[in-house]
Design an enzyme around this catalytic site. Structure first.
Site: not given
Ligand code: ARG
Length: 477
Positions: A173, A294, A300, A307
């Site tokens: 979970h 970024s 970043k 991804e």
């Protein structure tokens, strides 16, 4: 000037019917809109190797059974070999007006060798030709992906060995459940690659059947030798039924289905890596060269590769869906719908191939933050089950042990400490069966080392599993 009417454009240019290889019965050429709509050479030219191999085998067979003269066979085989060279050197002129890879190559052959080129299509149809090309393509793609999966599995074995002793939280979970070893987690990923490879190789058996000889749908009147063709092309069997052989695309669906499951696995790994490299987890660092920054936020460093793999999984699921829906309404035998099988098939293959290569390149360079992993496992009461098992070993029924430990966890949560940080007296408040040796099982190392059986997370078992895997790989070689 009146604005153009989109529904009634000026009649599109029409080509000359006799320019088509099939143009004999046509009184007018193809509308330019239809030509652009129906061509497949823009994507099926990718099948040129398979097409040339199939045509070469077909010509040799026609020579063997006496349908073509030895001189014609020589001319065809030589011409096809010259075309192969032209394509490899980038000199071949692909023409949209010639529709597909098959007719592009056949017309070039006829331009090169004359009438013998026009005899190549004896005893076959593009329907059995394209089915043959596609099966050869899928077979090659399976072999490539199977090798990539083996290579990726080996990368995971190395990583598992490197991190066999690294303790991290195991989750259910997505809540901290029990301590596991990082190596064990990597071996879990590897199991997925083994199934992926086995699935592909299983699909290969059904893909590796020769449809050529089925001709358009009913077979052919020539005395063909299909087994001879199968042997030359490395097919394991010859299709049993011509109607089925020209229309069947199960092998493509099975292949893309196997690709889809592989992507689903890579997508799950991606999700884990993305979580693990956020500062909130901080379990791993991805190498800079596999990340991007970024354009606005200077701090970043983004995990773009996982991804994108997660994102591209959507494409491959879509590719599978496209093939399934493509087939669902088709009566026997060949229908032009089948031309649409190629873009999704190629896309699935390309996407899986690239994703596997990226993971194999990236994973060895992932830094595992061992202290952070260990601290996270320590924070989450991950040894609570070990305490319950300790009480069971001392005679308490498991349900009662579960309850007592739950109360102890509640107490520790309230105090803001781990179970192992409670005093013996505090612990004994939850069960008088607890003695000083309890602290051995409450440690993270005690917990993972305790799970010391085939398939368990103990470092010793991770090493044993790696040894078995490597011995198996050696035996398979
Ligand atoms: N380009 C076609 C395909 O990909 C080849 C077969 C065409 N056959 C036909 N009868 N029009 O399926």
């Amino acid at each position: 000037m009146t604005p153009a009417d989109p529904l009634h454009p000026p009649s599109a240019a029409v080509s000359n019917p006799s320019a088509k290889l099939w143009g004999g019965r046509f009184a007018e050429g193809t509308d330019a809109l239809v030509e652009a709509f129906s061509e497949s050479v823009s994507f099926d030219q990718r099948l040129w190797r398979q097409d040339i191999a199939g045509s070469t085998a077909h010509a040799r067979m026609l020579g063997k059974v006496g349908v073509l003269t030895p001189a014609d066979v020589d001319a065809i085989v030589g011409g096809l070999s010259q075309i192969r060279g032209e394509i490899e050197r980038g000199e071949f002129r692909w023409q949209l007006a010639l529709e597909d890879v098959h007719m592009n190559i056949e017309s070039r052959l006829t331009a090169l060798i004359g009438d013998a080129g026009k005899r190549l299509h004896t005893a076959r149809s593009r329907n059995d030709q394209v089915a043959t090309d596609l099966r050869l393509y899928v077979r090659d793609a399976i072999d490539e992906l199977a090798d990539l999966l083996t290579a990726l599995g080996d990368v995971l074995l190395d990583l598992a060995e490197r991190e066999a002793d690294t303790i991290m939280p195991g989750f259910t979970h997505l809540q901290i459940a029990q301590p596991v070893t990082f190596g064990h987690h990597m071996l879990a990923w590897r199991e997925q690659t083994l199934r992926d490879r086995a699935r592909l190789l299983d699909a290969r058996k059904r893909a590796n059947v020769l449809p050529l000889g089925s001709a358009a749908l009913a077979g052919t009147v020539y005395p063909i030798d299909r087994h001879f063709v199968a042997e030359q092309l490395g097919f394991d069997a010859v299709s049993e039924n011509s109607l089925d052989a020209v229309s069947d695309r199960d092998f493509a669906i099975e292949f893309v289905s196997a690709c889809t499951l592989t992507m689903i696995h890579l997508s799950r790994w991606s999700e884990e890596l993305i979580l693990w490299c956020t500062p909130m987890f901080g379990f791993v660092k991805l190498p800079d060269r596999f990340c991007t920054g970024s354009s606005i936020m200077p701090q970043k460093k983004n995990p773009d590769v996982p991804e994108l793999v997660r994102g591209k999984t959507g494409r491959v699921v879509g590719d599978l869906n496209a093939l399934l829906v493509l087939m669902k309404g088709q009566p026997l035998a060949y229908n032009r719908d089948n031309q649409e099988d190629k873009p999704p098939l190629f896309d699935a293959h390309d996407t899986v191939s690239a994703s596997l290569r990226l993971f194999a390149a990236m994973l060895p360079n992932v830094t595992v933050e061992r202290a952070t992993c260990r601290a996270a496992a320590f924070k989450g009461y991950s040894t609570a089950t070990d305490l319950a098992d300790y009480l069971v070993k001392r005679g308490l029924p498991f349900r009662d042990a579960h309850h007592a430990v739950g109360a102890a966890v509640g107490h520790a949560v309230a105090r803001g400490v781990d179970l192992s940080e409670l005093s013996l007296d505090e612990l004994r408040g939850f069960s008088s069966l607890i003695d000083a040796d309890v602290f051995d099982v409450l440690t993270l190392d005690g917990s993972v080392n305790g799970r010391n059986h085939w398939g368990g997370t103990a470092p010793a078992q991770v090493r044993a599993a790696i040894a078995r895997a490597r011995a198996g790989a050696r035996a398979a070689r």
